[in-house]
Motif scaffolding. Structure first.
Motif, PDB file in Angstrom:
ATOM      1  N   PRO A 251     -13.490   7.935   1.532  1.00 57.51           N
ATOM      2  CA  PRO A 251     -14.121   7.728   2.830  1.00 57.51           C
ATOM      3  C   PRO A 251     -15.646   7.663   2.781  1.00 57.51           C
ATOM      4  O   PRO A 251     -16.276   7.639   3.848  1.00 57.51           O
ATOM      5  N   GLY A 252     -16.250   7.636   1.600  1.00 55.92           N
ATOM      6  CA  GLY A 252     -17.710   7.680   1.523  1.00 55.92           C
ATOM      7  C   GLY A 252     -18.387   6.567   2.284  1.00 55.92           C
ATOM      8  O   GLY A 252     -19.373   6.775   2.989  1.00 55.92           O
ATOM      9  N   GLU A 253     -17.871   5.342   2.147  1.00 58.97           N
ATOM     10  CA  GLU A 253     -18.454   4.202   2.851  1.00 58.97           C
ATOM     11  C   GLU A 253     -17.670   3.817   4.103  1.00 58.97           C
ATOM     12  O   GLU A 253     -18.234   3.246   5.034  1.00 58.97           O
ATOM     13  N   LEU A 254     -16.387   4.112   4.102  1.00 56.12           N
ATOM     14  CA  LEU A 254     -15.538   3.681   5.217  1.00 56.12           C
ATOM     15  C   LEU A 254     -14.356   4.635   5.354  1.00 56.12           C
ATOM     16  O   LEU A 254     -13.627   4.861   4.392  1.00 56.12           O
ATOM     17  N   SER A 255     -14.184   5.206   6.545  1.00 54.66           N
ATOM     18  CA  SER A 255     -13.005   6.031   6.813  1.00 54.66           C
ATOM     19  C   SER A 255     -11.870   5.145   7.317  1.00 54.66           C
ATOM     20  O   SER A 255     -12.107   4.160   8.032  1.00 54.66           O
ATOM     21  N   VAL A 256     -10.628   5.479   6.928  1.00 57.05           N
ATOM     22  CA  VAL A 256      -9.477   4.645   7.283  1.00 57.05           C
ATOM     23  C   VAL A 256      -8.318   5.522   7.748  1.00 57.05           C
ATOM     24  O   VAL A 256      -7.963   6.491   7.079  1.00 57.05           O
ATOM     25  N   VAL A 257      -7.752   5.155   8.906  1.00 59.51           N
ATOM     26  CA  VAL A 257      -6.499   5.753   9.377  1.00 59.51           C
ATOM     27  C   VAL A 257      -5.449   4.650   9.390  1.00 59.51           C
ATOM     28  O   VAL A 257      -5.602   3.647  10.098  1.00 59.51           O
ATOM     29  N   GLY A 258      -4.394   4.809   8.584  1.00 58.40           N
ATOM     30  CA  GLY A 258      -3.351   3.799   8.501  1.00 58.40           C
ATOM     31  C   GLY A 258      -2.270   3.977   9.546  1.00 58.40           C
ATOM     32  O   GLY A 258      -2.370   4.804  10.458  1.00 58.40           O
ATOM     33  N   PHE A 259      -1.211   3.179   9.399  1.00 54.94           N
ATOM     34  CA  PHE A 259      -0.068   3.233  10.318  1.00 54.94           C
ATOM     35  C   PHE A 259       1.202   3.262   9.485  1.00 54.94           C
ATOM     36  O   PHE A 259       1.398   2.431   8.595  1.00 54.94           O
ATOM     37  N   GLY A 260       2.084   4.224   9.773  1.00 56.59           N
ATOM     38  CA  GLY A 260       3.272   4.410   8.955  1.00 56.59           C
ATOM     39  C   GLY A 260       2.921   5.259   7.745  1.00 56.59           C
ATOM     40  O   GLY A 260       1.746   5.401   7.394  1.00 56.59           O
TER      41      GLY A 260
ATOM     42  N   SER B 121       0.385   8.396   0.104  1.00 60.64           N
ATOM     43  CA  SER B 121      -0.092   9.747  -0.221  1.00 60.64           C
ATOM     44  C   SER B 121      -0.956   9.762  -1.474  1.00 60.64           C
ATOM     45  O   SER B 121      -1.795  10.644  -1.642  1.00 60.64           O
ATOM     46  N   TRP B 122      -0.758   8.781  -2.358  1.00 56.28           N
ATOM     47  CA  TRP B 122      -1.583   8.774  -3.574  1.00 56.28           C
ATOM     48  C   TRP B 122      -2.534   7.578  -3.655  1.00 56.28           C
ATOM     49  O   TRP B 122      -3.221   7.392  -4.649  1.00 56.28           O
ATOM     50  N   TRP B 123      -2.610   6.764  -2.580  1.00 57.80           N
ATOM     51  CA  TRP B 123      -3.595   5.683  -2.565  1.00 57.80           C
ATOM     52  C   TRP B 123      -4.993   6.290  -2.461  1.00 57.80           C
ATOM     53  O   TRP B 123      -5.266   7.065  -1.537  1.00 57.80           O
ATOM     54  N   GLY B 124      -5.878   5.961  -3.381  1.00 60.83           N
ATOM     55  CA  GLY B 124      -7.243   6.468  -3.345  1.00 60.83           C
ATOM     56  C   GLY B 124      -7.258   7.980  -3.165  1.00 60.83           C
ATOM     57  O   GLY B 124      -6.633   8.714  -3.929  1.00 60.83           O
ATOM     58  N   PRO B 125      -7.952   8.458  -2.136  1.00 59.70           N
ATOM     59  CA  PRO B 125      -8.003   9.906  -1.883  1.00 59.70           C
ATOM     60  C   PRO B 125      -6.787  10.408  -1.107  1.00 59.70           C
ATOM     61  O   PRO B 125      -6.731  11.573  -0.720  1.00 59.70           O
ATOM     62  N   GLY B 126      -5.809   9.531  -0.867  1.00 59.37           N
ATOM     63  CA  GLY B 126      -4.685   9.852   0.019  1.00 59.37           C
ATOM     64  C   GLY B 126      -4.996   9.330   1.406  1.00 59.37           C
ATOM     65  O   GLY B 126      -6.080   9.571   1.940  1.00 59.37           O
ATOM     66  N   LEU B 127      -4.080   8.583   1.987  1.00 56.27           N
ATOM     67  CA  LEU B 127      -4.358   7.913   3.252  1.00 56.27           C
ATOM     68  C   LEU B 127      -3.988   8.773   4.450  1.00 56.27           C
ATOM     69  O   LEU B 127      -2.835   9.178   4.612  1.00 56.27           O
ATOM     70  N   THR B 128      -4.985   9.039   5.294  1.00 55.42           N
ATOM     71  CA  THR B 128      -4.706   9.613   6.606  1.00 55.42           C
ATOM     72  C   THR B 128      -3.992   8.539   7.423  1.00 55.42           C
ATOM     73  O   THR B 128      -4.439   7.385   7.472  1.00 55.42           O
ATOM     74  N   THR B 129      -2.883   8.879   8.068  1.00 53.73           N
ATOM     75  CA  THR B 129      -2.074   7.832   8.694  1.00 53.73           C
ATOM     76  C   THR B 129      -1.239   8.358   9.853  1.00 53.73           C
ATOM     77  O   THR B 129      -1.076   9.578  10.012  1.00 53.73           O
ATOM     78  N   VAL B 130      -0.726   7.443  10.659  1.00 53.43           N
ATOM     79  CA  VAL B 130       0.185   7.766  11.754  1.00 53.43           C
ATOM     80  C   VAL B 130       1.606   7.794  11.190  1.00 53.43           C
ATOM     81  O   VAL B 130       2.108   6.769  10.732  1.00 53.43           O
ATOM     82  N   GLY B 131       2.220   8.968  11.187  1.00 57.91           N
ATOM     83  CA  GLY B 131       3.601   9.080  10.730  1.00 57.91           C
ATOM     84  C   GLY B 131       4.567   8.697  11.838  1.00 57.91           C
ATOM     85  O   GLY B 131       4.342   9.010  13.006  1.00 57.91           O
TER      86      GLY B 131
END
Length: 343
Positions: free
Chosen positions: A264-273, A279-289
């Motif tokens: 998230p240093g340059e860009l924070s991301v919240v995914g969907f699903g 869970s292991w993409w990059g730093p782990g994806l914050t997402t909507v379960g």
């Protein structure tokens, strides 16, 4: 192909007696039923369901009509539905529409002609009037998307609240330039998710220009790639993204990895699903379960009850399941350098 006539000749019985034994007719003795079933099994007899249906027997097939089998939400819910249906003696049949209302109509015509027991459908944005008539003539319920013309039986997610929470998380971290990538407002899910995004910005006291929405086909990985590429080129590029479909999320993650954008240093991301790989993409994806198992079980139970009780008039039924915000490492307070620009 082995027929009832072949079984009758082997056992020295009449064809009608064999047919009644196979259909568990009470007029046939248990001993005869056992002999007939054993012979049928040994000879490889397969019953003619079409013929039985012409005589009034009911189908044990329930159809699931979805826009895109490549979307893991739909493939996973199909798997869960299939297990639930199988436990009750029913079989799940899959139809894919690619979100095309005419393809949807063709599939429904075929399903009606084969007299499926019921239909679970993720409808297109504007179902054809003939599709509406076909569905009204058979047990059906809507899944995820809800169109008013198709009745009041619906199982879905609280899309507005799920996206509101996801966006509010970014606002609470201090982001003031947030972009949303989602489906078109013609789809009820697209409209609800966009409303949730905008309401979080408003509740956070951000100005109207704090959020930007990029809308397009929700099942397009390419749309996700192209949209984030455009956003990162802007002079005032967003510091955070919130995404409104699984396929868009996959496209965005691929593009960010290819460009080497630091999350998230340059860009924070919240995914969907919540795909297994998230869970292991990059730093782990914050997402909507998404509550896939809960929805699948609810749909199956409603359909099984409907098929077994055969009510003369279905009353309205709505089941709304909450999404969840799965917090991982892809979101943080802004403050790093601007997102990397593509070459």
């Amino acid at each position: 192909m082995i027929t009832t006539k072949d079984i009758a000749e082997r056992l020295g019985l009449s064809v009608s007696t064999v047919g009644r034994a196979l259909s568990d007719d009470s007029r046939i003795s248990e001993e005869t039923k056992f002999r007939v079933r054993q012979a049928a099994s040994e000879m490889g007899y397969v019953g003619n369901r079409a013929a039985r249906m012409m005589r009034g027997a009911s189908s044990n097939v329930v159809a699931l009509v979805i826009p895109d089998i490549r979307n893991s939400f739909y493939s996973t819910i199909a798997h869960e539905l299939s297990k639930n249906m199988e436990a009750e003696g029913y079989q799940l049949m899959l139809s894919e529409t690619d979100d095309d209302r005419m393809v949807e109509l063709r599939h429904l015509r075929e399903l009606s002609a084969t007299r499926v027991a019921g239909v679970i459908i993720v409808p297109t944005a504007r179902p054809h009037s003939d599709s509406v008539k076909l569905l009204r003539a058979m047990p059906h319920l809507q899944l995820l998307r809800r169109h008013p013309s198709l009745g009041a039986q619906w199982f879905g997610v609280d899309d507005r609240e799920a996206l509101r929470r996801a966006t509010a998380h970014l606002v609470e971290l201090g982001h003031t330039r947030i972009a949303y990538l989602g489906g078109p407002v013609e789809l009820p899910t697209g409209a609800e998710r966009l409303e949730g995004f905008r309401s979080a910005l408003q509740e956070g006291g951000l100005p109207d220009d704090a959020g930007r929405a990029e809308l397009g086909p929700p099942s397009s990985v390419d749309h996700g790639r192209q949209a984030v590429r455009r956003l990162l080129k802007e002079p005032d590029a967003p510091t955070a993204l919130v995404l409104g479909s699984i396929q868009l999320t996959l496209g965005v993650l691929e593009e960010l990895s290819q460009q080497g954008v630091k999350v998230p240093g340059e860009l924070s991301v919240v995914g969907f699903g919540d795909e297994p790989g998230f869970s292991w993409w990059g730093p782990g994806l914050t997402t909507v379960g998404l509550p896939i198992q809960e929805m699948a079980t609810g749909c199956a139970l409603w359909m099984m009850r409907r098929l077994k009780t055969k009510p003369t008039n279905d009353g309205p039924y709505t089941s709304v399941s909450p999404g969840s915000l799965v917090l991982r490492g892809s979101t943080a307070a802004p403050g790093g350098p601007a997102p990397s620009r593509p070459r």
